[in-house]
Design an enzyme around this catalytic site. Structure first.
Site, mmCIF file in Angstrom:
data_model
loop_
_atom_site.group_PDB
_atom_site.id
_atom_site.type_symbol
_atom_site.label_atom_id
_atom_site.label_comp_id
_atom_site.label_asym_id
_atom_site.label_seq_id
_atom_site.Cartn_x
_atom_site.Cartn_y
_atom_site.Cartn_z
ATOM 1 N N GLU A 178 0.857 -1.186 0.000
ATOM 2 C CA GLU A 178 0.000 0.000 0.000
ATOM 3 C C GLU A 178 0.892 1.233 0.000
ATOM 4 O O GLU A 178 1.802 1.342 0.825
ATOM 5 C CB GLU A 178 -0.918 0.012 1.230
ATOM 6 N N ASN B 89 -4.401 4.975 -2.201
ATOM 7 C CA ASN B 89 -5.609 5.457 -1.511
ATOM 8 C C ASN B 89 -6.240 6.620 -2.286
ATOM 9 O O ASN B 89 -5.537 7.532 -2.737
ATOM 10 C CB ASN B 89 -5.251 5.962 -0.114
ATOM 11 N N GLU C 226 -7.812 2.008 -3.073
ATOM 12 C CA GLU C 226 -8.500 1.852 -1.792
ATOM 13 C C GLU C 226 -9.401 3.070 -1.578
ATOM 14 O O GLU C 226 -8.935 4.203 -1.624
ATOM 15 C CB GLU C 226 -7.488 1.750 -0.645
ATOM 16 N N ASP D 61 -11.664 0.373 1.961
ATOM 17 C CA ASP D 61 -10.757 0.620 3.083
ATOM 18 C C ASP D 61 -11.575 0.866 4.354
ATOM 19 O O ASP D 61 -12.741 1.277 4.288
ATOM 20 C CB ASP D 61 -9.924 1.872 2.750
ATOM 21 N N GLU E 163 -6.247 -4.862 8.709
ATOM 22 C CA GLU E 163 -5.306 -3.742 8.878
ATOM 23 C C GLU E 163 -4.812 -3.691 10.321
ATOM 24 O O GLU E 163 -5.535 -4.083 11.237
ATOM 25 C CB GLU E 163 -6.008 -2.405 8.624
HETATM 26 P P1 C2E Z 1 -5.207 3.734 5.640
HETATM 27 O O1 C2E Z 1 -5.417 3.761 4.207
HETATM 28 O O2 C2E Z 1 -6.160 2.943 6.416
HETATM 29 O O3 C2E Z 1 -3.735 3.348 5.865
HETATM 30 C C1 C2E Z 1 -3.313 2.570 6.862
HETATM 31 C C2 C2E Z 1 -2.800 3.349 7.997
HETATM 32 O O4 C2E Z 1 -2.524 2.490 9.104
HETATM 33 C C3 C2E Z 1 -1.443 3.998 7.690
HETATM 34 O O5 C2E Z 1 -1.371 5.196 8.403
HETATM 35 C C4 C2E Z 1 -0.475 3.037 8.292
HETATM 36 O O6 C2E Z 1 0.773 3.592 8.601
HETATM 37 C C5 C2E Z 1 -1.222 2.601 9.532
HETATM 38 N N1 C2E Z 1 -0.775 1.291 10.038
HETATM 39 C C6 C2E Z 1 -0.370 0.210 9.359
HETATM 40 N N2 C2E Z 1 -0.087 -0.844 10.210
HETATM 41 C C7 C2E Z 1 -0.342 -0.391 11.448
HETATM 42 C C8 C2E Z 1 -0.288 -0.987 12.735
HETATM 43 O O7 C2E Z 1 0.091 -2.163 12.936
HETATM 44 N N3 C2E Z 1 -0.636 -0.245 13.829
HETATM 45 C C9 C2E Z 1 -1.043 1.054 13.656
HETATM 46 N N4 C2E Z 1 -1.378 1.750 14.748
HETATM 47 N N5 C2E Z 1 -1.136 1.663 12.444
HETATM 48 C C10 C2E Z 1 -0.785 0.927 11.343
HETATM 49 P P2 C2E Z 1 -0.926 6.460 7.734
HETATM 50 O O8 C2E Z 1 0.121 6.178 6.755
HETATM 51 O O9 C2E Z 1 -0.707 7.465 8.785
HETATM 52 O O10 C2E Z 1 -2.218 6.836 6.893
HETATM 53 C C11 C2E Z 1 -3.350 7.236 7.515
HETATM 54 C C12 C2E Z 1 -4.426 7.369 6.515
HETATM 55 O O11 C2E Z 1 -4.098 8.436 5.653
HETATM 56 C C13 C2E Z 1 -4.575 6.196 5.590
HETATM 57 O O12 C2E Z 1 -5.299 5.216 6.181
HETATM 58 C C14 C2E Z 1 -5.253 6.797 4.431
HETATM 59 O O13 C2E Z 1 -6.645 6.851 4.662
HETATM 60 C C15 C2E Z 1 -4.682 8.156 4.421
HETATM 61 N N6 C2E Z 1 -3.661 8.232 3.387
HETATM 62 C C16 C2E Z 1 -2.370 7.867 3.492
HETATM 63 N N7 C2E Z 1 -1.782 8.078 2.308
HETATM 64 C C17 C2E Z 1 -2.720 8.528 1.457
HETATM 65 C C18 C2E Z 1 -2.739 8.915 0.092
HETATM 66 O O14 C2E Z 1 -1.730 8.804 -0.626
HETATM 67 N N8 C2E Z 1 -3.887 9.357 -0.438
HETATM 68 C C19 C2E Z 1 -5.010 9.424 0.312
HETATM 69 N N9 C2E Z 1 -6.097 9.852 -0.249
HETATM 70 N N10 C2E Z 1 -5.059 9.079 1.583
HETATM 71 C C20 C2E Z 1 -3.908 8.631 2.159
HETATM 72 MG MG MG Z 2 -7.295 1.697 6.497
HETATM 73 MG MG MG Z 3 -5.530 2.460 2.878
#
Ligand code: C2E
Ligand code: MG
Ligand code: MG
Length: 768
Positions: A534, A593, A625, A655, A712
């Protein structure tokens, strides 16, 4: 004959003086010629008998001269008259000089006493006076009783000389001259009666003219070229406030003021039928228009005055109502502030002329406590509160700050002279503090509670509506994020708003400065092999430091910046796939995403296809996603676009499934191949039965719908064990991999024993 004698008798017009003069001359000449012929013939016979032939010559001479006089009288008055005068003097001279008997001879001199009258009649007074003076000479001679000259040998004394001379005198003085004088007097009499008649007629017509002038029904003036009032009727006097008996010799413009003339439009709705006129104020405040100014033959002017006071006040009232209408179309009647339309116009101007180096913001204040005022004290009090709030706000704003009533309880103003977003926030806070916390209205104390929203104006902003929408969104966020029962715009809100404004500005700059990069978090199968990765965005801002996507993504969504972020992510992800394919010959599925607003973008499919084509990436390498809540926001269009993506071979995953408000059964509506169980449920495994039940339900439902499931946020083995037991297909979480830098993944892919499988191989199954 008589016509020739009397000529045309008409008025005494100067041009016709010559006519009666000529007539008088002819009368003298003709009567003299005829009557004296008898004397002349008799005396000639007498002279013939006695042999005094010189008398015959002299008589003949006079007849020739008289004939010449008659001849010229028909052509030239003065020549004829001169001949007559010469004849008179010549006759007197002849008689005086040629007749021996002095007692008879001196009678002839009397002829010349008629010369001044003849001269006066035909030549004027000067010659008449001259001849009167000249006549002193013969008069003196007569007094001295002396003959003038004696011509020896020309003795003309005939026997009947005395009778002839007496006859000539008689005829000349008793007939010729009287006839001529009669002629003149007759003409004078006629002239006098004509003059009397004309003056009577003039009097009548003057009376009629006066009557018409005074009762013309309109106010009339007669002025000279300089505007001096020569005559005025009663209406004109009363209109000007003037007394024609005392105010003589006054000029029209002393009575009306030219300085503050007013242009009036008279007529109907049809513009062509309209007439414009100038109205002037009189001394006593009436409004008059000058109409029908006509010039008379002697350079006088007839001026008609019209009282347009009524018309003027109507015009004034109409003007005021038009101005009011115009004002109301652009202003709010309650607060007198510009309305939304005016705000849009103003913003249009601001957007087309950006202040370089300055930060411009649209700030909105929402008067939240109005509801309480309306409910407790009625709409009237609410109106007063709104009006007073608008007045206070206007006072609190910097000079020349444009402030409008955006809608019922929202006021917006434009701040355009700050250098940083921070300065804007400070200014808004200053304004907030300057506003009263409560107001006394009709004996009641009302709380003044309001929230504030700020939308920064960016260089790429073109539409005022977008800006207004953003400011409303910011307002909404501020309102919802604060405690409604107390003053809303508290420090925490201010901090939050300041932060979101800074993030908003930072995103724009960050995209330009390439501050964003992608990390990739693998998703693994039961055996730990990588099934996909991802793409997760990271931002290290030069001004704000590391900003997590959970903070900047929602701000970018609200500020309308997400499309720029998604374009960037898609491009970067495709570039990365190409790089891995080139490097390793294979690449796992990369999940990107997408936000709710991306999914409804009309150019979404085209954008994705363009990126794929640019980097020669097959659709099977990409998965999208989309959060469940994002899908529900605009369900039909989202489904339509997802169907199109799916048909092209791209993967679709839902997602954060389970966090939305929709029922699980909703899953069947979405064309997804994969469902990601939100990490909030995973985190509850072992603690919360309900969450475990939900996970089980999601997995079973996904199985029925032939969707794969991804858990996730898997952080520990017990979670993994539970998930494996309930049949979850893939896992993602810190237990396996954290989001990794490209270099770390490179190492991972480079290891031969890496459990990596090329996404192209899965293309046909369209799964992870
Ligand atoms: P998401 O799509 O649900 O992405 C997964 C989030 O969970 C990611 O946070 C990831 O770092 C985190 N994660 C993965 N494994 C674990 C775990 O074991 N424990 C915990 N506590 N967290 C974990 P991140 O990278 O901070 O992203 C947060 C949200 O931001 C994402 O949720 C997504 O909705 C959004 N996002 C991130 N990158 C993009 C992007 O390029 N475009 C868009 N539109 N949204 C993005
Ligand atoms: Mg997610
Ligand atoms: Mg995601």
């Amino acid at each position: 004959m008589f016509r020739w004698l009397f000529l045309n008798e008409r008025a005494l017009a100067p041009a016709e003086h010559a006519v009666w003069k000529l007539s008088a001359l002819r009368i003298i000449l003709v009567s003299g010629f005829l009557l004296e012929a008898i004397v002349a013939i008799d005396s000639s016979i007498d002279a013939w008998r006695v042999g005094a032939y010189q008398v015959l010559w002299i008589v003949a001479f006079f007849y020739v001269v008289l004939s010449a006089g008659l001849y010229y009288s028909a052509r030239n008055l003065h020549t004829g008259a001169a001949i007559l005068l010469a004849t008179v003097y010549a006759a007197a001279f002849s008689i005086y000089s040629f007749i021996d008997q002095f007692s008879i001879a001196k009678l002839g001199i009397i002829f010349i006493y008629t010369a001044p009258i003849i001269a006066r009649l035909f030549f004027g007074t000067r010659l008449a006076l001259l001849l009167m003076a000249v006549n002193f000479l013969p008069f003196g001679m007569l007094l001295l009783n002396r003959p003038l000259v004696s011509f020896p040998g020309i003795n003309m004394t005939l026997q009947g000389a005395h009778a002839y001379i007496q006859s000539l005198l008689f005829l000349f003085f008793n007939v010729c001259i009287p006839l001529a004088v009669f002629r003149v007097l007759h003409t004078l009499d006629k002239s006098v009666s004509q003059i009397q008649l004309a003056s009577k007629e003039l009097e009548v017509s003057h009376g009629q003219y006066q009557e018409i002038f005074q009762n013309a029904g309109s106010a009339l003036l007669l002025t000279d070229a300089g505007g001096k009032i020569l005559q005025s009727n009663h209406l004109a006097d009363s209109l000007l406030g003037r007394d024609s008996n005392t105010d003589k010799e006054t000029v029209l413009f002393e009575w009306i003021s030219l300085d503050n003339s007013v242009r009036l439009k008279v007529g109907g709705a049809d513009e062509s039928a309209n007439m414009r006129m100038s109205a002037y104020r009189t001394r006593d405040g009436k409004m008059v228009a000058l109409e029908n100014i006509s010039q008379t033959s002697n350079d006088h002017y007839i001026v008609a005055l019209r009282d347009v006071s009524g018309l003027h006040s109507m015009h004034h009232a109409l003007q005021l109502s038009l101005e009011r209408e115009d004002y109301l179309s652009s202003h709010d009647p309650l607060t007198d502030l510009p309305n939304r339309d005016m705000l849009r116009q103003h913003l249009q101007g601001v957007l087309s002329n950006p202040h370089h180096g300055k930060v411009t913001a649209l700030v909105s204040f929402r008067l939240n406590s109005i509801r309480h005022a309306n409910q407790q004290f009625g709409a009237h009090t609410g109106d007063i509160l709104l009006r007073r709030f608008a007045e206070d706000l206007k006072r609190a704003l910097p000079p020349n700050c444009f402030c409008a009533r955006l809608r019922s309880i929202v006021f917006s103003f434009v701040l355009d002279h700050s250098r940083t977003p921070g300065e804007i926030i400070t200014l808004v806070e200053k304004i907030r503090h300057a506003l009263p916390k409560e107001m006394e209205i009709e004996g009641a104390t009302l709380m003044v509670q309001f929230s504030a929203g700020i939308a920064l104006i960016r260089a790429e902003d073109k539409e005022p509506d977008d800006l207004i929408r953003r400011s409303e969104m910011a307002l909404d966020t501020a309102r919802r994020s604060s405690d409604q029962t107390v003053t809303l715009f508290d420090e925490e809100d201010a901090q939050q708003i300041r932060r979101s404004v800074e993030v908003e500005v930072g995103i724009v700059n960050g995209l330009k400065l390439k501050e964003f990069r992608l990390l990739y978090q693998p998703k693994v199968r039961h055996d730990g092999s990588i099934a996909g990765i991802e793409a997760l965005l990271r931002w290290k801002s030069a001004t704000l430091g590391n900003v997590p996507p959970a903070e900047f993504i929602p701000i970018a969504e609200r500020a309308g910046l997400i499309r720029h972020i998604s374009n960037y992510v898609l491009d970067q992800a495709c570039a990365q796939i190409r790089e891995w394919l080139d490097k390793f010959g294979s690449c796992p599925v990369v999940a990107v995403n997408l936000s709710a607003s991306d999914i409804t973008r009309n150019d979404l499919i085209q954008l994705i296809e363009t990126s794929c084509q640019r980097y020669q990436v097959a659709p099977s390498y990409l998965e999208f996603e989309i959060t469940e809540t994002g899908l529900i926001a605009n369900e039909n269009l989202s489904i339509q676009h997802l169907d199109a993506l799916k048909a092209r071979g791209f993967g679709i995953a839902i997602d954060d499934f389970g966090t939305g408000y929709s029922s699980l059964s909703k899953l069947s509506h979405f064309p997804a191949q994969s469902v990601k169980i939100d990490r909030s449920f995973v985190a509850q495994i072992g603690y919360n039965r309900k969450s475990e039940m939900i996970i089980k339900a999601i997995v079973s439902l996904a199985n029925i719908l032939l969707c794969t499931t991804v858990a996730e946020g898997v952080e520990n083995e017990s979670q993994e064990m539970f998930l494996k037991e309930v049949g979850c297909d893939f896992f993602q979480g810190y237990l396996y991999y954290r989001p990794l830098e490209v270099e770390a993944l490179d190492d991972l892919f480079a290891q031969n024993d890496s459990p990596m499988q090329d996404a192209g191989a899965f293309a046909s199954s369209a799964t992870l």
